[in-house]
Structures are given as C-alpha cells and as structure tokens.
Enzyme design. Structure first.
Site, PDB file in Angstrom:
ATOM      1  N   ALA A   9      10.061   0.852   6.530  1.00  0.00           N
ATOM      2  CA  ALA A   9       9.207  -0.318   6.311  1.00  0.00           C
ATOM      3  C   ALA A   9       8.246  -0.095   5.159  1.00  0.00           C
ATOM      4  O   ALA A   9       8.140   1.015   4.625  1.00  0.00           O
ATOM      5  CB  ALA A   9       8.425  -0.620   7.592  1.00  0.00           C
ATOM      6  N   GLN A  10       7.557  -1.177   4.797  1.00  0.00           N
ATOM      7  CA  GLN A  10       6.459  -1.067   3.854  1.00  0.00           C
ATOM      8  C   GLN A  10       5.248  -1.787   4.428  1.00  0.00           C
ATOM      9  O   GLN A  10       5.378  -2.636   5.314  1.00  0.00           O
ATOM     10  CB  GLN A  10       6.831  -1.634   2.479  1.00  0.00           C
ATOM     11  CG  GLN A  10       7.234  -3.086   2.449  1.00  0.00           C
ATOM     12  CD  GLN A  10       7.871  -3.448   1.114  1.00  0.00           C
ATOM     13  OE1 GLN A  10       8.777  -2.756   0.646  1.00  0.00           O
ATOM     14  NE2 GLN A  10       7.415  -4.540   0.519  1.00  0.00           N
ATOM     15  N   VAL A  11       4.052  -1.418   3.935  1.00  0.00           N
ATOM     16  CA  VAL A  11       2.802  -1.937   4.494  1.00  0.00           C
ATOM     17  C   VAL A  11       1.999  -2.628   3.402  1.00  0.00           C
ATOM     18  O   VAL A  11       1.832  -2.098   2.303  1.00  0.00           O
ATOM     19  CB  VAL A  11       1.973  -0.796   5.123  1.00  0.00           C
ATOM     20  CG1 VAL A  11       0.645  -1.332   5.657  1.00  0.00           C
ATOM     21  CG2 VAL A  11       2.758  -0.116   6.247  1.00  0.00           C
ATOM     22  N   ASP A  52       4.439  12.281  14.818  1.00  0.00           N
ATOM     23  CA  ASP A  52       4.708  12.255  13.376  1.00  0.00           C
ATOM     24  C   ASP A  52       3.434  12.483  12.556  1.00  0.00           C
ATOM     25  O   ASP A  52       3.074  11.648  11.714  1.00  0.00           O
ATOM     26  CB  ASP A  52       5.330  10.892  13.026  1.00  0.00           C
ATOM     27  CG  ASP A  52       6.076  10.919  11.694  1.00  0.00           C
ATOM     28  OD1 ASP A  52       6.398  12.021  11.217  1.00  0.00           O
ATOM     29  OD2 ASP A  52       6.342   9.830  11.143  1.00  0.00           O
ATOM     30  N   LEU A  82       0.845  -1.205   0.000  1.00  0.00           N
ATOM     31  CA  LEU A  82       0.000   0.000   0.000  1.00  0.00           C
ATOM     32  C   LEU A  82       0.871   1.243   0.000  1.00  0.00           C
ATOM     33  O   LEU A  82       0.518   2.276  -0.562  1.00  0.00           O
ATOM     34  CB  LEU A  82      -0.881   0.021   1.258  1.00  0.00           C
ATOM     35  CG  LEU A  82      -1.975  -1.028   1.375  1.00  0.00           C
ATOM     36  CD1 LEU A  82      -2.532  -1.049   2.792  1.00  0.00           C
ATOM     37  CD2 LEU A  82      -3.093  -0.733   0.385  1.00  0.00           C
ATOM     38  N   GLY A  83       2.011   1.128   0.684  1.00  0.00           N
ATOM     39  CA  GLY A  83       2.943   2.242   0.772  1.00  0.00           C
ATOM     40  C   GLY A  83       4.286   1.756   1.271  1.00  0.00           C
ATOM     41  O   GLY A  83       4.378   0.715   1.922  1.00  0.00           O
TER      42      GLY A  83
END
Length: 360
Positions: free
Chosen positions: A28-30, A190, A22-23
């Site tokens: 990291a990535q999701v 954040d 998704l991103g």
C-alpha cells in the site's frame, strides 16, 4: 481504489488530500489528508490494485528456494518460516483486520500502563474497508533519522544527552514488546525502522499493524521460560525451553550445552557478543552451523523476526543491550500468573538478582 472502496469522491470526503504519498511499500501507500469539518490531519492507507496475486506468487517462489537451500549446508528449517510468512502476509491485505488489531493493541497498552510507552494511531472507524484504512496522522521523524535531527538542534549526536535520549526511546520500545509478547501474546510483529516514529517530546509512535501475531498460550509461556534461561545464562534451561517450544535440534559439537545457549542468544536476544558489530548467523563459527535446527514452529517465526528487528534498531542507534534481561520481570510475571512459577521461586529469583547487583 479509494473512491471505489468508500463509495464517495475524494472531494466529498476530504477538505485537503496530498496526492503525492508520504510513503509507498509493497502492499500500500499512505497519503496525508484532512477530513471535511475537521481540524486534524489523517493518514490514508490505500492498497495497490492487483498486488495480492503478485505477492503470493513471490512467496511461493521463496518457498521453493527455501526447500532447495535446506538441502545445502544451511541446516535450518527455512520452509516452516516461509509457510508462516505466507500466512502473515496473506493477512496484510485485509485492512479491516489491521484496524481491529490497532485498536486492540492501543487498548491493551493504555490499560496496562499509567502512560503508554508508545503512541498507537486512532482508527477513523467509519472510513475503513478491506483495502482502505484512514487513521490519525502521527507527526514525527523516522527513528534512524534521529541522529541528524539531534545534530540540527546543535546537540552532539555522540554525546551524553543524545545517548540518554536514544536509551529512553529503546527502553520504551523494549517495554512495549515485552508486554505484548509475554503478557498478552498479541503483538505488533513488524518493528522495522520505517514503522517507528519519534514524535514531539521524544515520544515513540508505532505504525503499520498489518503484521500482528496472536501467539498460542503454550508458546507464549514456553518463550517466557526461554527468556529467563537466556537472561540467567542457563544452558540447561535453554535446551529444555527449546524442546518445550518444539524446536528440534541435532548437535554434532563437543560443548553442546554451551553451544545451545549461544544458539538461543543468537536467535532470541538482541545483545551482540563483545567486539561483534553484526551477526553472521550462517558463518562457519555460528551456532546454527554447529547445531542443526531440523524443525522450527511456524507460529514462533514472528517472535524471532521481531527480536531481530529490535536488534537492528539497537545497532542503528548504537546501543548494545539484551532484550531478555529487560524482559526478565515480565516473563516472571507471565509464568507466575499462569501458575508456572511458585511464590518461593519468584522470591528466590528476585533475591538472587539483588545480590548480583550489589556484588557488581
């Protein structure tokens, strides 16, 4: 990485797993997925292999650059800020810590509001490791895509209906951050646009709890005093608050008190001066050029960064507002609860605000 961390194959754990993320960001990535035997989707956050060593090298390079920049005409303690960056980014590699932070903030918001102003994903507890985090999937659109989404529905993005929706969204975010920073001291640090989703019914979801900050009590209450000074336009109390917070300044300008208030507003409030669409903190007319910040508490950097990210969101939504004014009552409550604000002072402040509102 996912299979190694959780000890099972993707097929054993998930009924469906979208291989395209998704991103993807620095750490990291999701991925979107669905667990076996479940009807709801989950978000699976997986850390990039070998990323920690690379990023910490980058941080050390930034620190060297900050030390050099401080020797030029930028009179600001940038090195202390990069030291806090090093600490905070170091925490982001531990997803167990992130899961704990997510649950702590979720519990705090549900406990302190009849209806939580923002949604926080629920952690899938038996699917968390240092490099993998599985959580509830939040279905929504990024906050800066809100105008396009409104236009798709046949509503004028610049009209009153759209403005009211944006105002409600910003109010929800501002309330949450006021409660977290001033009431709890433990906050999500954040709030950039990629971490804010607008869900069904204009509900706001706050994502990514890798960067959280637990503000020491003295800084939490010191910042509450600064919020009141900014909200009241009080240059004397702003200067006192800076000293109490440990922000060491050196002034060489004529109107020092007023310039100190401007510096506090530039650093710790979201409101832009009339006619200004973007702040230039190191321009010749900036308060930072007139008042050198020789020492800045590392622990306060996350508050500074959060306020500036909230300002960026407000600019993106086309709304100019003061978070200090919105947080005034929360700051008063925090100081009163800590015995730093007496009942008579509290009543006087509330009465004075009422008179000001009636006059205008």
């Amino acid at each position: 990485m996912l299979e190694k961390e959780l000890g099972k194959s993707i097929g054993e754990m998930f009924e469906r797993f979208e291989m395209d993320p998704l991103g993807s960001a620095s750490i990291a990535q999701v991925h979107r997925a669905r667990l076996r035997g479940d009807k709801n989707d989950v978000a699976v956050k997986v850390q990039h292999p070998g990323i920690q060593d690379l990023m910490m090298t980058d941080i050390r390079n930034v620190q060297a650059f900050a030390l050099y920049i401080q020797k030029t005409d930028v009179k600001f303690d940038l090195y202390s800020i990069t030291k806090e960056m090093e600490t905070q980014i170091g925490y982001e590699f531990d997803f167990i810590r992130e899961a704990n932070a997510m649950e702590k903030i979720r519990h705090f918001l549900y406990e302190n509001n009849k209806k939580t102003p923002v949604l926080v994903p629920r952690v899938i507890r038996d699917m968390v490791s240092r490099r993998v985090l599985v959580m509830e999937y939040m279905d929504g659109i990024p906050i800066l895509n809100l105008g396009d989404e409104i236009a798709k529905r046949g509503i004028n993005p610049g009209g009153k209906i759209a403005a009211a929706a944006k105002q409600r969204i910003l109010e929800s975010l501002t309330l949450v951050y006021g409660q977290m920073i001033l009431k709890s001291g433990f906050f999500h640090a954040d709030p950039h646009p990629g971490n804010v989703l607008i869900c069904k019914g204009s509900e706001v979801a706050l994502l990514d709890y890798g960067q959280v900050k637990d503000l020491p009590e003295n800084l939490r209450l010191g910042y509450a005093k600064l919020v009141l000074a900014i909200a009241d336009n009080d240059p004397i109390r702003a200067a006192e608050s800076y000293r109490e917070l440990g922000i060491d300044t050196l002034s060489q300008c004529e109107n020092e008190q007023q310039e100190m208030l401007r510096l506090a507003q530039t650093m710790f409030d979201t409101k832009l001066p009339p006619g200004v669409v973007m702040l230039q903190p190191f321009s010749e007319e900036s308060s930072i050029k007139k008042i050198a910040v020789r020492a800045f508490p590392e622990e306060l950097f996350s508050v500074l960064r959060t306020v500036h990210l909230l300002r960026g969101l407000s600019v993106g939504l086309g709304i100019n507002y003061s978070c200090a004014e919105q947080w005034r009552s929360i700051a008063e409550e925090a100081l009163y609860s800590a015995g730093r604000l007496k009942v008579k002072d509290m009543k006087s402040r509330v009465r004075r605000r009422g008179l000001i509102r009636r006059f205008f």
